[in-house]
Design an enzyme around this catalytic site. Sequence first.
Site, PDB file in Angstrom:
ATOM      1  N   LYS A  22       1.167  14.580   1.617  1.00 27.95           N
ATOM      2  CA  LYS A  22       0.858  13.831   2.842  1.00 27.95           C
ATOM      3  C   LYS A  22       2.119  13.194   3.410  1.00 27.95           C
ATOM      4  O   LYS A  22       2.377  13.274   4.616  1.00 27.95           O
ATOM      5  CB  LYS A  22      -0.168  12.731   2.521  1.00 27.95           C
ATOM      6  CG  LYS A  22      -0.310  11.681   3.605  1.00 27.95           C
ATOM      7  CD  LYS A  22      -1.320  10.615   3.243  1.00 27.95           C
ATOM      8  CE  LYS A  22      -0.744   9.397   2.589  1.00 27.95           C
ATOM      9  NZ  LYS A  22      -0.058   8.434   3.448  1.00 27.95           N
ATOM     10  N   ASN A  23       2.911  12.589   2.525  1.00 24.76           N
ATOM     11  CA  ASN A  23       4.052  11.809   3.020  1.00 24.76           C
ATOM     12  C   ASN A  23       5.236  12.674   3.451  1.00 24.76           C
ATOM     13  O   ASN A  23       6.186  12.160   4.046  1.00 24.76           O
ATOM     14  CB  ASN A  23       4.494  10.781   1.967  1.00 24.76           C
ATOM     15  CG  ASN A  23       3.501   9.631   1.876  1.00 24.76           C
ATOM     16  OD1 ASN A  23       2.540   9.580   2.643  1.00 24.76           O
ATOM     17  ND2 ASN A  23       3.714   8.730   0.940  1.00 24.76           N
ATOM     18  N   ARG A  91       0.341   4.141   9.846  1.00 26.87           N
ATOM     19  CA  ARG A  91       1.703   3.621   9.800  1.00 26.87           C
ATOM     20  C   ARG A  91       2.709   4.715  10.211  1.00 26.87           C
ATOM     21  O   ARG A  91       3.713   4.467  10.878  1.00 26.87           O
ATOM     22  CB  ARG A  91       1.960   3.168   8.354  1.00 26.87           C
ATOM     23  CG  ARG A  91       3.385   2.951   7.973  1.00 26.87           C
ATOM     24  CD  ARG A  91       3.797   1.545   8.189  1.00 26.87           C
ATOM     25  NE  ARG A  91       5.193   1.330   7.826  1.00 26.87           N
ATOM     26  CZ  ARG A  91       5.872   0.271   8.186  1.00 26.87           C
ATOM     27  NH1 ARG A  91       5.308  -0.670   8.904  1.00 26.87           N
ATOM     28  NH2 ARG A  91       7.117   0.132   7.823  1.00 26.87           N
ATOM     29  N   CYS A 115      -2.116   1.263   5.700  1.00 27.92           N
ATOM     30  CA  CYS A 115      -2.733   0.572   4.567  1.00 27.92           C
ATOM     31  C   CYS A 115      -2.346  -0.903   4.571  1.00 27.92           C
ATOM     32  O   CYS A 115      -1.200  -1.257   4.845  1.00 27.92           O
ATOM     33  CB  CYS A 115      -2.238   1.184   3.260  1.00 27.92           C
ATOM     34  SG  CYS A 115      -3.290   2.479   2.634  1.00 27.92           S
ATOM     35  N   ARG A 120       4.435  -5.233   6.671  1.00 25.57           N
ATOM     36  CA  ARG A 120       5.191  -3.970   6.800  1.00 25.57           C
ATOM     37  C   ARG A 120       5.946  -3.946   8.129  1.00 25.57           C
ATOM     38  O   ARG A 120       5.516  -3.312   9.088  1.00 25.57           O
ATOM     39  CB  ARG A 120       4.248  -2.771   6.652  1.00 25.57           C
ATOM     40  CG  ARG A 120       3.540  -2.747   5.321  1.00 25.57           C
ATOM     41  CD  ARG A 120       2.628  -1.564   5.177  1.00 25.57           C
ATOM     42  NE  ARG A 120       3.322  -0.361   4.745  1.00 25.57           N
ATOM     43  CZ  ARG A 120       2.727   0.800   4.542  1.00 25.57           C
ATOM     44  NH1 ARG A 120       1.444   0.918   4.735  1.00 25.57           N
ATOM     45  NH2 ARG A 120       3.417   1.857   4.156  1.00 25.57           N
ATOM     46  N   PRO A 121       7.085  -4.611   8.187  1.00 31.30           N
ATOM     47  CA  PRO A 121       7.831  -4.647   9.446  1.00 31.30           C
ATOM     48  C   PRO A 121       8.473  -3.297   9.772  1.00 31.30           C
ATOM     49  O   PRO A 121       8.518  -2.398   8.927  1.00 31.30           O
ATOM     50  CB  PRO A 121       8.908  -5.691   9.182  1.00 31.30           C
ATOM     51  CG  PRO A 121       9.044  -5.778   7.715  1.00 31.30           C
ATOM     52  CD  PRO A 121       7.758  -5.340   7.102  1.00 31.30           C
ATOM     53  N   ASP A 123      11.607  -3.398  11.517  1.00 26.28           N
ATOM     54  CA  ASP A 123      12.936  -3.795  12.001  1.00 26.28           C
ATOM     55  C   ASP A 123      14.028  -2.791  11.646  1.00 26.28           C
ATOM     56  O   ASP A 123      14.935  -2.534  12.439  1.00 26.28           O
ATOM     57  CB  ASP A 123      13.286  -5.194  11.453  1.00 26.28           C
ATOM     58  CG  ASP A 123      13.237  -5.254   9.937  1.00 26.28           C
ATOM     59  OD1 ASP A 123      12.290  -4.671   9.362  1.00 26.28           O
ATOM     60  OD2 ASP A 123      14.133  -5.846   9.325  1.00 26.28           O
ATOM     61  N   LEU A 124      13.939  -2.187  10.450  1.00 22.93           N
ATOM     62  CA  LEU A 124      15.004  -1.254  10.045  1.00 22.93           C
ATOM     63  C   LEU A 124      14.970   0.015  10.887  1.00 22.93           C
ATOM     64  O   LEU A 124      16.012   0.604  11.186  1.00 22.93           O
ATOM     65  CB  LEU A 124      14.856  -0.903   8.556  1.00 22.93           C
ATOM     66  CG  LEU A 124      14.960  -2.083   7.588  1.00 22.93           C
ATOM     67  CD1 LEU A 124      14.580  -1.665   6.178  1.00 22.93           C
ATOM     68  CD2 LEU A 124      16.372  -2.657   7.593  1.00 22.93           C
ATOM     69  N   ASP A 305       3.379   3.825  -5.143  1.00 22.93           N
ATOM     70  CA  ASP A 305       2.107   4.501  -4.860  1.00 22.93           C
ATOM     71  C   ASP A 305       1.356   4.913  -6.128  1.00 22.93           C
ATOM     72  O   ASP A 305       0.250   5.451  -6.045  1.00 22.93           O
ATOM     73  CB  ASP A 305       2.343   5.742  -3.982  1.00 22.93           C
ATOM     74  CG  ASP A 305       2.653   5.357  -2.541  1.00 22.93           C
ATOM     75  OD1 ASP A 305       2.546   4.168  -2.203  1.00 22.93           O
ATOM     76  OD2 ASP A 305       3.008   6.259  -1.755  1.00 22.93           O
ATOM     77  N   ILE A 327       8.302  -3.381  -4.292  1.00 16.56           N
ATOM     78  CA  ILE A 327       8.468  -2.787  -2.957  1.00 16.56           C
ATOM     79  C   ILE A 327       7.624  -3.539  -1.916  1.00 16.56           C
ATOM     80  O   ILE A 327       8.117  -3.916  -0.863  1.00 16.56           O
ATOM     81  CB  ILE A 327       8.048  -1.296  -2.951  1.00 16.56           C
ATOM     82  CG1 ILE A 327       8.685  -0.537  -4.113  1.00 16.56           C
ATOM     83  CG2 ILE A 327       8.343  -0.651  -1.592  1.00 16.56           C
ATOM     84  CD1 ILE A 327      10.049  -0.001  -3.913  1.00 16.56           C
ATOM     85  N   ARG A 398      -7.998   9.582   3.824  1.00 21.78           N
ATOM     86  CA  ARG A 398      -6.742   9.490   4.569  1.00 21.78           C
ATOM     87  C   ARG A 398      -5.631  10.201   3.798  1.00 21.78           C
ATOM     88  O   ARG A 398      -4.677  10.694   4.410  1.00 21.78           O
ATOM     89  CB  ARG A 398      -6.328   8.022   4.737  1.00 21.78           C
ATOM     90  CG  ARG A 398      -7.228   7.226   5.651  1.00 21.78           C
ATOM     91  CD  ARG A 398      -6.607   5.891   5.986  1.00 21.78           C
ATOM     92  NE  ARG A 398      -5.171   6.038   6.066  1.00 21.78           N
ATOM     93  CZ  ARG A 398      -4.296   5.219   5.501  1.00 21.78           C
ATOM     94  NH1 ARG A 398      -4.695   4.164   4.843  1.00 21.78           N
ATOM     95  NH2 ARG A 398      -3.004   5.433   5.613  1.00 21.78           N
TER      96      ARG A 398
END
Length: 417
Positions: A22-23, A91, A115, A120-121, A123-124, A305, A327, A398
Amino acid sequence: MSKLYVEGNKSLNGNVIISGSKNAALPILFMSILTEEKVKISNVPNLTDINIALKLLIYLGVKIKYNKILYIDASSINIFYAPYHLIKKIRASIWILGPLLARFGKAKIFLPGGCKIGNRPVDLHLNGLIKLGATITLKNNCIDAYVKGRLQGKYIFMKRISVGATITIMSAATLAEGFTIIDNAAREPEIVDIAKFLNTLGANIIGAGSNKIYIKGVIKLNGGTHKIIPDRIETGTFLVAAAASQGLITCHETEPKHLNSILMKLTEAGAKIKTGKDWIQLDMRGKRPKSLHIHTSPYPGFPTDMQAQFALLNSISEGIGTITETIFDNRFIYTSELINMGAKIKVQNNNTIICHGIPKLTSSNVFCSDLRASATLILAGCIAVGLTIVHRTYHLIRGYELFPDKLNQLGADIKII
Ligand code: UD1
């Protein structure tokens, strides 16, 4: 699928075929719009996150054909705006930003959902694009980005290792003018797969998989064909299923090299593990696992995960185990459900759990809070005494393809209500 009835006391045994990652698949779908030529992608898992990503691409004007193999034609994109009702669901939709900006010079998207596993910003992602020359404004939760001409290659040091931001910057830099170096980059196998895909289309990326990625920008990308890597987290989840249920499971069509940290921990727990070119077998027959001490960390460390699945393993293991999450800042919501099933878990300082193993969990009504927690609670139901009812399983589809069906083939008794 809203509820699952899971009969307990099962030992899970047999063979399971692992789906595509998925990722890796999600970002690769979004990266496909970097080219106006046709792209063909195989081994794409059939998941709701993937379907939402496809809906978003179709909304932008991308032509999609999906029947096991995915055909993407992004030659006629005419919308550069990703609306709230699509973007809030996953996300991963943040990854539409870099490719739109790099190819068309403009993009407007709402802040993404996903999720609920802590703050979960993004900014990066945004700072990386700004370094490459984009002008970005954030107003009313909407990101508005544009660049005059092409993005410009730069040296970018990531102040924190981020899978998502590494992907955003790598994708945008493929079409930038000049060289980009991403320092302190994430090293996950999914990043390597994305770089391989982009290079197939004519990008010039080296170093993916190490902490420095070098990208020489090109003016345009071509079409191409790519096969998504196997899902290492799905593989790990089935191996835990065997370990926690004292069974023997062989995962096929997977990549053992991507699971080193997970296999080390399972061996420490007492499992016998054999691997081949594309399979992993775990044998825990007749043995109660031993408790483990785990720290999550970016790849090649132990994946965040997999921490919920290993918390389940510690719950029924011999001895006292600990898991420290480094994390995400709120990834232990699921523990209250395992505690309802009798697990002796204590959360300490918000980032560590201490678990006193007990021989058996007992059935309960449990509620899923996120994707990996869903898989964990279903496995917990399979090994507990009695009938467990797992609620809010919409998270599961999902990210896990046919999870209840695959478990039933291994000897579970799960009914979808
Ligand atoms: C991806 C995976 C997710 C996995 C995670 C870590 C997908 C769809 N999701 O998520 O399954 O758990 O990697 O392996 O592939 N951060 C910031 N600012 C940013 C971006 C991230 O502070 O702009 C922080 C996050 O809040 C988190 C840490 O960095 O604490 C790592 O996040 P990141 O690696 O970016 O995870 P995701 O890409 O969201």
